[in-house]
Design a protein around this motif. Structure first.
Motif, PDB file in Angstrom:
ATOM      1  N   ILE A 379       0.839  -1.205   0.000  1.00 27.70           N
ATOM      2  CA  ILE A 379       0.000   0.000   0.000  1.00 27.70           C
ATOM      3  C   ILE A 379       0.868   1.248   0.000  1.00 27.70           C
ATOM      4  O   ILE A 379       0.649   2.194  -0.770  1.00 27.70           O
ATOM      5  CB  ILE A 379      -0.937  -0.005   1.222  1.00 27.70           C
ATOM      6  CG1 ILE A 379      -1.988  -1.121   1.085  1.00 27.70           C
ATOM      7  CG2 ILE A 379      -1.620   1.358   1.391  1.00 27.70           C
ATOM      8  CD1 ILE A 379      -2.824  -1.332   2.331  1.00 27.70           C
ATOM      9  N   ASN A 380       1.904   1.253   0.820  1.00 26.26           N
ATOM     10  CA  ASN A 380       2.785   2.409   0.930  1.00 26.26           C
ATOM     11  C   ASN A 380       3.530   2.661  -0.383  1.00 26.26           C
ATOM     12  O   ASN A 380       3.618   3.801  -0.854  1.00 26.26           O
ATOM     13  CB  ASN A 380       3.781   2.191   2.067  1.00 26.26           C
ATOM     14  CG  ASN A 380       4.563   3.447   2.413  1.00 26.26           C
ATOM     15  OD1 ASN A 380       4.236   4.550   1.976  1.00 26.26           O
ATOM     16  ND2 ASN A 380       5.601   3.285   3.216  1.00 26.26           N
ATOM     17  N   GLN A 381       4.032   1.598  -0.994  1.00 22.92           N
ATOM     18  CA  GLN A 381       4.801   1.761  -2.233  1.00 22.92           C
ATOM     19  C   GLN A 381       3.907   2.167  -3.406  1.00 22.92           C
ATOM     20  O   GLN A 381       4.249   3.071  -4.177  1.00 22.92           O
ATOM     21  CB  GLN A 381       5.528   0.450  -2.568  1.00 22.92           C
ATOM     22  CG  GLN A 381       6.601   0.055  -1.567  1.00 22.92           C
ATOM     23  CD  GLN A 381       7.724   1.076  -1.476  1.00 22.92           C
ATOM     24  OE1 GLN A 381       8.169   1.619  -2.485  1.00 22.92           O
ATOM     25  NE2 GLN A 381       8.170   1.363  -0.262  1.00 22.92           N
ATOM     26  N   VAL A 382       2.758   1.523  -3.531  1.00 18.10           N
ATOM     27  CA  VAL A 382       1.889   1.756  -4.687  1.00 18.10           C
ATOM     28  C   VAL A 382       1.173   3.094  -4.596  1.00 18.10           C
ATOM     29  O   VAL A 382       1.059   3.827  -5.591  1.00 18.10           O
ATOM     30  CB  VAL A 382       0.872   0.607  -4.829  1.00 18.10           C
ATOM     31  CG1 VAL A 382      -0.163   0.922  -5.907  1.00 18.10           C
ATOM     32  CG2 VAL A 382       1.582  -0.706  -5.141  1.00 18.10           C
ATOM     33  N   ILE A 383       0.684   3.431  -3.403  1.00 16.48           N
ATOM     34  CA  ILE A 383      -0.155   4.629  -3.252  1.00 16.48           C
ATOM     35  C   ILE A 383       0.650   5.851  -2.807  1.00 16.48           C
ATOM     36  O   ILE A 383       0.410   6.968  -3.271  1.00 16.48           O
ATOM     37  CB  ILE A 383      -1.295   4.352  -2.254  1.00 16.48           C
ATOM     38  CG1 ILE A 383      -2.100   3.105  -2.655  1.00 16.48           C
ATOM     39  CG2 ILE A 383      -2.213   5.568  -2.137  1.00 16.48           C
ATOM     40  CD1 ILE A 383      -2.806   3.211  -3.980  1.00 16.48           C
ATOM     41  N   TYR A 384       1.641   5.644  -1.931  1.00 12.74           N
ATOM     42  CA  TYR A 384       2.337   6.789  -1.325  1.00 12.74           C
ATOM     43  C   TYR A 384       3.834   6.820  -1.645  1.00 12.74           C
ATOM     44  O   TYR A 384       4.587   7.516  -0.973  1.00 12.74           O
ATOM     45  CB  TYR A 384       2.120   6.770   0.196  1.00 12.74           C
ATOM     46  CG  TYR A 384       0.661   6.879   0.574  1.00 12.74           C
ATOM     47  CD1 TYR A 384      -0.032   8.073   0.422  1.00 12.74           C
ATOM     48  CD2 TYR A 384      -0.032   5.767   1.058  1.00 12.74           C
ATOM     49  CE1 TYR A 384      -1.378   8.167   0.757  1.00 12.74           C
ATOM     50  CE2 TYR A 384      -1.377   5.851   1.391  1.00 12.74           C
ATOM     51  CZ  TYR A 384      -2.041   7.048   1.236  1.00 12.74           C
ATOM     52  OH  TYR A 384      -3.382   7.136   1.559  1.00 12.74           O
TER      53      TYR A 384
END
Length: 638
Positions: A379-384
């Protein structure tokens, strides 16, 4: 003598000297010359609140200009109250300690007795004196009037059901006393949406049955198309909404009556109580314009140069586009770190009306499995782009209460352990790979959203994939915010998605209310929160041992005699939340784009962007912002 006291003394001496006054505000010179307004030194309190610009990394400014912002609805006029951030007490940026603002000073005894002293000669925006009578009027004639306040005084003023002893000591001094500590009292006064202890009595008495001539009041009610005097009074007296041009305020700007459906104008409060170190009255900027636009169009309009200061309705997704637009329009895009305990979190409803789901949600193994089956790194890599913090809904690393275990316990991606816990509960997989509940239903979990963020949909899509590997099928259901909350309150929602704890920078003296059953607005246990809010008149009594312990710990914190005891209560509260996974945090510390016009000064380069504490821009005092060069487009009222 401290630097701030020296500043206050110097300004007071300058303003009291015969014939001496600070530079008059150019936009008010004509009104002063004609006698409509008194000169500056007569409009401010005898001892104004001196803003120590140097300690804030700011510089003295120049007067003039119009600040343009974009909002999405007429209700957003209340953001002017949020950003103006005139409060009895305010948070200081950085350490978030409280200091007197509207108040000249305050004294606290054992967190039970609070004595407030007002600034001498402080006035409402219409020039009428602001005195202890405004506090008395609110307490006796509003908060304790059954027609205006059927539920009685605000809950924050009741300690175990006990209201304060309210006393007017003199024209400038009031006191609130309880037999037990009320450590939530001062922070409530400093909130983005604050507790108001006063009303402009001179303005509202003609609309109050205890003071108004009955015939005149009846005419007012009829002309305003209200059902009775109480409805009229309540409509006209809301200081937070900033939607009544006639209502006197204490904010740096006040709404004017020449609004349209797409544009609201706020003009300077000529009697504002703050001044810069040279004794010049704030705000520097003459007026603020809110232009109304569709939320989906606001990032594009900001990128086209249509705002001078903007963060609301912008997200991290907009950053690249905004940076590229800097080549075409005069603005700078900054990134401020947010401070919620979790920027986005899942809330299993422990008060769900479906008995099968209720039993599952109250089994800590199920909540832990849900958390373990989420790939937060993805989630952190893809979105943020890897710039957020991964982990639980808890305090952030910058909080003195932080421990790494609070962030990581049951929050590291581990499908093997998640499946083991689900097997242990007795949730076998069917032929389709989806697990079955004890009553035979497929484990199909509906997560509800307020339908306001495409990012929520993107994140839930990622969670869908990893939960599927654990035998849980995720569906999403968007709705409007009011429907969304009402379904949660009624127990119809199974899991909801929303932001986590408001204050991820808590200290030992900060209320732990975000982490204990306290309010119906808490999405993981709304019925328990309602029971507490209403004194047992509605909702459900807490019947889960760890949640009961959290409630007991809140009282232990409230009644604690010192910082060490408060910190000990906080420690156990955070440990229980980490272990019990009452809410499922995803990521925190997300970066917030803040667009600032190239000529706008005193806006921090780096800062915390938070609702409470912080009031978004409010804690940085926008009344100290100013234009460094004669503004061109930004100074126009168009």
């Amino acid at each position: 003598m401290t630097l701030l006291r020296r500043l206050i003394a110097a300004v007071a001496l300058a303003l009291s000297a015969t014939g001496a006054s600070a530079e008059e505000i150019p936009s008010l010179e004509a009104q002063v010359a004609s006698g409509v307004l008194p000169p500056m030194h007569e409009r401010m309190p005898k001892r104004p609140m001196i803003v120590d610009l140097e300690s804030r990394g700011q510089k003295p400014g120049r007067y003039g200009g119009t600040l343009r912002m974009l909002m999405s609805r007429s209700k957003d006029t209340r953001q002017m109250t949020v950003y103006g951030y005139a409060r009895l007490v305010c948070y200081r940026p950085g350490d978030f300690e409280l200091f007197p603002d509207i108040l000249e000073r305050f004294e606290v005894e054992d967190e039970k007795v609070f004595t407030f002293t007002l600034r001498e000669d402080h006035r409402w925006s219409d020039g009428h004196p602001f005195t202890a009578e405004d506090f008395r009027y609110f307490w006796e004639d509003v908060a304790n009037n059954e027609e205006l306040s059927p539920a009685g005084p605000p809950n924050i003023l009741l300690v175990d059901g006990e209201p304060p002893l309210f006393q007017v000591l003199d024209e400038r001094t009031v006191r609130y006393s309880w037999s037990k500590p009320n450590p939530d009292f001062l922070p409530a006064l400093a909130k983005a949406s604050p507790l108001y202890l006063y009303r402009p009595a001179h303005y509202l008495k003609p609309m109050h049955a205890a003071y108004a001539d009955p015939d005149e009041l009846a005419k007012r009610v009829e002309n305003a198309h209200q059902r009775n005097w109480a409805a009229l009074h309540n409509k006209m007296d809301n200081l937070y909404r900033m939607d009544n041009p006639e209502l006197p305020v204490l904010q740096p700007w006040r709404v004017t009556g020449n609004a349209t459906a797409t544009r609201f104008r706020f003009e300077r409060n000529a009697y504002f109580h703050r001044a810069d170190p040279q004794g010049r009255q704030l705000p520097y900027i003459d007026q603020v314009i809110f232009n109304i636009a569709s939320p989906g169009l606001i990032p594009a309009k900001v990128g086209a140069g249509d705002a001078d200061l903007q963060a609301r309705y912008l997200s991290f997704d907009d950053y690249t586009f905004l940076k590229e637009a800097e080549d075409r329009f005069p603005f700078d895009t900054r990134l401020w770190r947010t401070a919620k305990g979790s920027h986005m979190a899942l809330f299993p409803n422990l008060n769900a009306e479906d008995p099968g789901w209720r039993r599952l949600f109250r089994d800590v193994r199920f909540r832990r499995a849900l958390s373990l089956a989420i790939n937060r790194y993805e989630i952190n890599q893809v979105i943020y782009y890897g710039l957020a913090y991964e982990g639980n809904n808890t305090v952030l690393p910058d909080s003195p209460l932080f421990e790494k275990d609070y962030l990581t316990r049951w929050a590291e991606f581990d499908l093997e352990q998640a499946n083991r816990l689900l097997d242990e509960i007795g949730l076998p997989r069917g032929e389709d790979g989806i697990r079955r509940m004890p009553d035979g239903r497929p484990l199909e979990l509906i997560v509800e959203t307020a339908g306001e963020s495409t990012k929520q949909t993107d994140i839930l899509s990622l969670i869908h994939d990893s939960w599927l590997e654990a035998g849980i099928k995720l569906f999403t259901r968007p709705s409007q915010r009011n429907v969304f909350r009402n379904r949660i309150f009624a127990g119809q929602t199974l899991v909801s998605v929303w932001s986590g704890a408001e204050n991820g920078l808590a200290t030992a003296h900060t209320s732990p209310a975000d982490f204990v059953p306290f309010s119906q607005q808490q999405l993981q246990w709304p019925q328990w929160g309602q029971y507490i809010e209403t004194g047992g008149q509605a909702g459900e009594e807490i019947d889960l041992a760890p949640a009961k312990r959290l409630r007991d710990l809140y009282f232990a914190w409230r009644d604690a005699p010192n910082r060490e005891a408060k910190r000990a209560a906080w420690k156990e509260i955070l440990e229980i939340n980490a272990d019990q996974v009452f809410s499922i945090g995803l990521v925190s510390g997300v970066l917030q784009p803040v667009v600032v016009h190239s000529n706008l000064r005193n806006v921090p380069k780096k800062a915390i962007y938070n609702w409470d504490p912080g009031a978004h821009f409010g804690v940085y005092l926008p009344d100290t912002f100013w234009y460094g060069e004669p503004p061109a487009k930004s100074a126009s009222a168009d």
